[in-house]
Design an enzyme around this catalytic site. Sequence first.
Site, PDB file in Angstrom:
ATOM      1  N   GLN A 279       0.834  -1.203   0.000  1.00  0.00           N
ATOM      2  CA  GLN A 279       0.000   0.000   0.000  1.00  0.00           C
ATOM      3  C   GLN A 279       0.870   1.254   0.000  1.00  0.00           C
ATOM      4  OE1 GLN A 279      -3.193  -2.024   2.963  1.00  0.00           O
ATOM      5  NE2 GLN A 279      -3.601   0.139   2.618  1.00  0.00           N
TER       6      GLN A 279
ATOM      7  N   CYS B 116      -9.769   2.137   8.607  1.00  0.00           N
ATOM      8  CA  CYS B 116      -9.978   3.338   9.399  1.00  0.00           C
ATOM      9  C   CYS B 116      -8.655   4.035   9.550  1.00  0.00           C
ATOM     10  CB  CYS B 116     -10.568   3.021  10.763  1.00  0.00           C
ATOM     11  SG  CYS B 116      -9.384   2.480  11.986  1.00  0.00           S
TER      12      CYS B 116
HETATM   13  N1  PCD Z   1     -13.376   9.782  -3.626  1.00  0.00           N
HETATM   14  C1  PCD Z   1     -14.186  10.655  -4.343  1.00  0.00           C
HETATM   15  N2  PCD Z   1     -14.560  11.852  -3.762  1.00  0.00           N
HETATM   16  C2  PCD Z   1     -14.152  12.155  -2.516  1.00  0.00           C
HETATM   17  C3  PCD Z   1     -13.343  11.258  -1.785  1.00  0.00           C
HETATM   18  C4  PCD Z   1     -12.958  10.080  -2.386  1.00  0.00           C
HETATM   19  O1  PCD Z   1     -14.593  10.357  -5.476  1.00  0.00           O
HETATM   20  N3  PCD Z   1     -14.507  13.292  -1.944  1.00  0.00           N
HETATM   21  C5  PCD Z   1     -12.929   8.511  -4.248  1.00  0.00           C
HETATM   22  C6  PCD Z   1     -11.439   8.570  -4.509  1.00  0.00           C
HETATM   23  O2  PCD Z   1     -11.093   9.117  -5.668  1.00  0.00           O
HETATM   24  C7  PCD Z   1     -11.027   7.104  -4.367  1.00  0.00           C
HETATM   25  C8  PCD Z   1     -12.018   6.572  -3.384  1.00  0.00           C
HETATM   26  O3  PCD Z   1     -13.141   7.441  -3.399  1.00  0.00           O
HETATM   27  O4  PCD Z   1     -11.213   6.451  -5.598  1.00  0.00           O
HETATM   28  C9  PCD Z   1     -11.393   6.470  -1.944  1.00  0.00           C
HETATM   29  O5  PCD Z   1     -10.769   7.692  -1.669  1.00  0.00           O
HETATM   30  P1  PCD Z   1     -10.126   8.046  -0.263  1.00  0.00           P
HETATM   31  O6  PCD Z   1     -11.174   8.150   0.765  1.00  0.00           O
HETATM   32  O7  PCD Z   1      -9.229   9.213  -0.452  1.00  0.00           O
HETATM   33  O8  PCD Z   1      -9.270   6.780   0.155  1.00  0.00           O
HETATM   34  P2  PCD Z   1      -7.919   6.212  -0.529  1.00  0.00           P
HETATM   35  O9  PCD Z   1      -6.760   6.779   0.194  1.00  0.00           O
HETATM   36  O10 PCD Z   1      -7.996   6.320  -1.974  1.00  0.00           O
HETATM   37  O11 PCD Z   1      -8.082   4.699  -0.200  1.00  0.00           O
HETATM   38  C10 PCD Z   1      -7.778   4.194   1.084  1.00  0.00           C
HETATM   39  C11 PCD Z   1      -9.050   3.575   1.691  1.00  0.00           C
HETATM   40  C12 PCD Z   1      -8.659   2.719   2.864  1.00  0.00           C
HETATM   41  S1  PCD Z   1      -7.652   3.342   3.982  1.00  0.00           S
HETATM   42  C13 PCD Z   1      -9.167   1.482   3.016  1.00  0.00           C
HETATM   43  S2  PCD Z   1      -8.742   0.595   4.348  1.00  0.00           S
HETATM   44  C14 PCD Z   1     -10.113   0.855   2.047  1.00  0.00           C
HETATM   45  C15 PCD Z   1     -10.778   1.987   1.223  1.00  0.00           C
HETATM   46  O12 PCD Z   1      -9.737   2.800   0.702  1.00  0.00           O
HETATM   47  N4  PCD Z   1      -9.398  -0.054   1.224  1.00  0.00           N
HETATM   48  C16 PCD Z   1      -9.970  -0.423   0.009  1.00  0.00           C
HETATM   49  N5  PCD Z   1     -11.501   1.454   0.133  1.00  0.00           N
HETATM   50  C17 PCD Z   1     -11.039   0.325  -0.527  1.00  0.00           C
HETATM   51  N6  PCD Z   1     -11.643  -0.037  -1.654  1.00  0.00           N
HETATM   52  C18 PCD Z   1     -11.198  -1.126  -2.315  1.00  0.00           C
HETATM   53  N7  PCD Z   1     -11.843  -1.504  -3.458  1.00  0.00           N
HETATM   54  N8  PCD Z   1     -10.163  -1.874  -1.850  1.00  0.00           N
HETATM   55  C19 PCD Z   1      -9.522  -1.538  -0.708  1.00  0.00           C
HETATM   56  O13 PCD Z   1      -8.505  -2.246  -0.295  1.00  0.00           O
HETATM   57 MO1  PCD Z   1      -6.848   1.597   5.306  1.00  0.00          MO
HETATM   58  O14 PCD Z   1      -5.956   2.682   6.408  1.00  0.00           O
HETATM   59  O15 PCD Z   1      -5.659   0.884   4.416  1.00  0.00           O
HETATM   60  O16 PCD Z   1      -7.143   0.486   6.641  1.00  0.00           O
END
Ligand code: PCD
Length: 806
Positions: free
Chosen positions: A237, A385
């Site tokens: 991520q 969250c």
């Molecule tokens: N948006 C719009 N408008 C507004 C805001 C927003 O349209 N005002 C859209 C955008 O562009 C993108 C979506 O909606 O497409 C979302 O955004 P945001 O709220 O800024 O957020 P981001 O940074 O992009 O992403 C992150 C998140 C988180 S943190 C989680 S667990 C989950 C959610 O995202 N994961 C997931 N969702 C989802 N979906 C899917 N299909 N897969 C996944 O894995 Mo953490 O801290 O990591 O626990």
Amino acid sequence: QVKIDTDRAERTEKLQGMGCKRKRVEDIRFTQGKGSYVDDLKLPGMLFGDFVRSPHAHARIVSIDTSRAKALPGVIAVLTAADLKPLGLHYMPTLAGDVQAVLAEEKVLFQNQEVAFVIAEDRYIASDATELVDVVYEALPCIVDPFKSMLPDAPILREDIQDKMVGAHGPRKHPNHIFEWQIGDKQATDDVFAKADVTIKEMLVDHRTHPSPLETCQSVASFDKVKGELTLWGTFQAPHVIRTVVSLISGLPEHKIHVIAPDIGGGFGNKVGAYAGYVCSVVGSIVLGVPVKWVEDRMENLSTTSFARDYHMTTELAATKDGKILGMRVHVLADHGAFDACADPSKWPAGFMNICTGSYDIPVAHLLVDGVYTNKASGGVAYRCSFRVTEAVFAIERAIEVLAQKLGMDAAELRIKNFIKAEQFPYHSALGWEYDSGDYHTAMKKAMDAIDYKALRAEQAEKREAFKRGETRELMGIGISFFTEIVGAGPAKNCDILGIAMFDSAEIRIHPTGSVIARMGTKSQGQGHETTYAQIIATELGIPADDIMIEEGNTDTAPYGLGTYGSRSTPVAGAATAVAARKIKAKAQMIAAHMLEVHEGDLEWDIDRFRVKGLPEKFKTMKEIAWSAYNAPPPNLEPGLEAVNYYEPPNMTYPFGAYFCVMDIDVDTGVAKTRRFYALDDCGTRINPMIIEGQVHGGLTEAFACAMGQEIRYDEMGNVMGASFMDFFLPTAVETPKWETDFTVTPSPHHPIGAKGVGESPHVGGVPCFSNAVNDAYAFLDAGHIQMPHDAWRLWQVGERLGLHG
Ligand code: PCD
């Protein structure tokens, strides 16, 4: 005039910019099986790694004999801590300032902990060989109950740091203590509690669970011995952070590490951290000089790479007789498992738990969090969250219902009475945040009208009478939750990871023909970034979204970014995108002025072109300007049309929402049916309403899961229960309720396009809404607080406890 207006409407529509329900461009490949995921990678000579894992929750390792495994044809190597130790890699640093064993050395601290890594010609051989590694363990007493962690005679879990009485967040009170963190005015809060008319105190447990993306965590490492370069593909991520971490722990220079996150099949926080599998695939490849792949199976995923929640929150509110809340006091016992590997910004050992005063104007508050070690998997990820916000919102939204009951007041009315008022924004909360914008009263009113709250309460009153008369065996619960999220980490003053400020970035390059490539420091895992960033650029630059390609996940090409989690992509990288586009637009204006032989100031922007003020027929479209930028730029102006922006947000954004749930529960079976679920979300300016709706559906489904049954439980021996989809509740279309969505729009005043995040909101607001519905169903029977998860078995037990089964 009519002609001009239709022309403008047509031009606007053609852009498919912000506010339009543009279809997700990535779905073309996803729905045809053409996505390209880590496990799709097949490199010449590639080997496969698999872990030997501990059956014990706590045990001393007496010996490890790898000879039988090594003798199996097809096995190339078996790594143990003894192999990693000379390289200084048997432990790795965690994001929370602790260290975590990559392969266990003298002790194992949770069931399924990594003990050895077998590398073989294929996955099946590797897996077979793991059973041939002979490990002799001497079992030790284990701790699964965090309340027993700091007892004087508790077994010491982390012998590696037992003498280190000052941790990353200050002094430790016990060898099994990680940190104590407090915020707020303790004295003032205690004073308020001492004098208040009414107080409530409830132990609210947000139980341990786990994000469950369809694709598990995985990596392929390929080290080129000749060039001294490492390419690492993985389910990341935050690819840039992984590159920095790999550089720091391997000693390889950062420019010789290429981290690539291809398509990712869901993240939900699970893919933020760095895991032993990544390290072992890298070490394996460096040692053997060929690519090494590691792919987690489902059980490994659920039981090892991270967990979520496990907060035991003693929550107190003080109020006047007529329901004005005066103060809040919370103590959290945080079970962090065997290593503190929480994925939070460095300064926040308990994430943003201090958003727990919620949507209410609470004058004073005090929060104290104690983190402890137990014999459970480590992690502590933000499962949909922003760093413990689900926990915080659960605490306040349950507590307010408990208070309403004690006061004999309607729970909606109590909320409305205590809401922060629209004119109070920017609002400074007692626990240190500055809420950017909100209009809670309007949102609540819209929601209550939409579901006809009054009629529901009347129906409920009738049903309760009927139940008492024995005419029905069904209980009706009305769940409410009004949440405030805090997303878009974050301003450098507040948020960093490993010392790197949490900015984010966008680089936009316009080609001579007017088509665009834009690259971001974030990484979509299914959110639809390829669709939505293009919509921002389309509106800002007047180029059709279909002519804009969005690329993420390759650290060689993308500008440095902190990644996608905590709903930060829109608040941070979305802002970077708008700012970078505006830099381009400023240059485009100079070029247009040159082309039209007028002064820059004589031009005005019109959807997709600059036109001469008062002479709308004299204009240059962005496409024409792009060509000119490469072909005949104004004298003294460099050719080309591109820009990059690293955006450091001035504040976080505070999305909010009003959720209502109507539930019917059969007291005899404990089966709960969600009759209605209405979710009103306010995420400021809406980029793609269809994607937002999808995000809300997804987040609510995960909230339904967590509240109604999903759990990672341990027995007294530290055996993990619920590490497969046989036991772990992952709702399918069959169980999932029907969602009704709605919205209000209160733009963020500091975000360039006024947008706030939304991805996590439905989860954060959804969990307490479900739990409140269940609790509300039983409330008239004096059931007391009923802990989550609310599966049928547990609800049946509530019926037993209350003597309802006859
Ligand atoms: N948006 C719009 N408008 C507004 C805001 C927003 O349209 N005002 C859209 C955008 O562009 C993108 C979506 O909606 O497409 C979302 O955004 P945001 O709220 O800024 O957020 P981001 O940074 O992009 O992403 C992150 C998140 C988180 S943190 C989680 S667990 C989950 C959610 O995202 N994961 C997931 N969702 C989802 N979906 C899917 N299909 N897969 C996944 O894995 Mo953490 O801290 O990591 O626990």
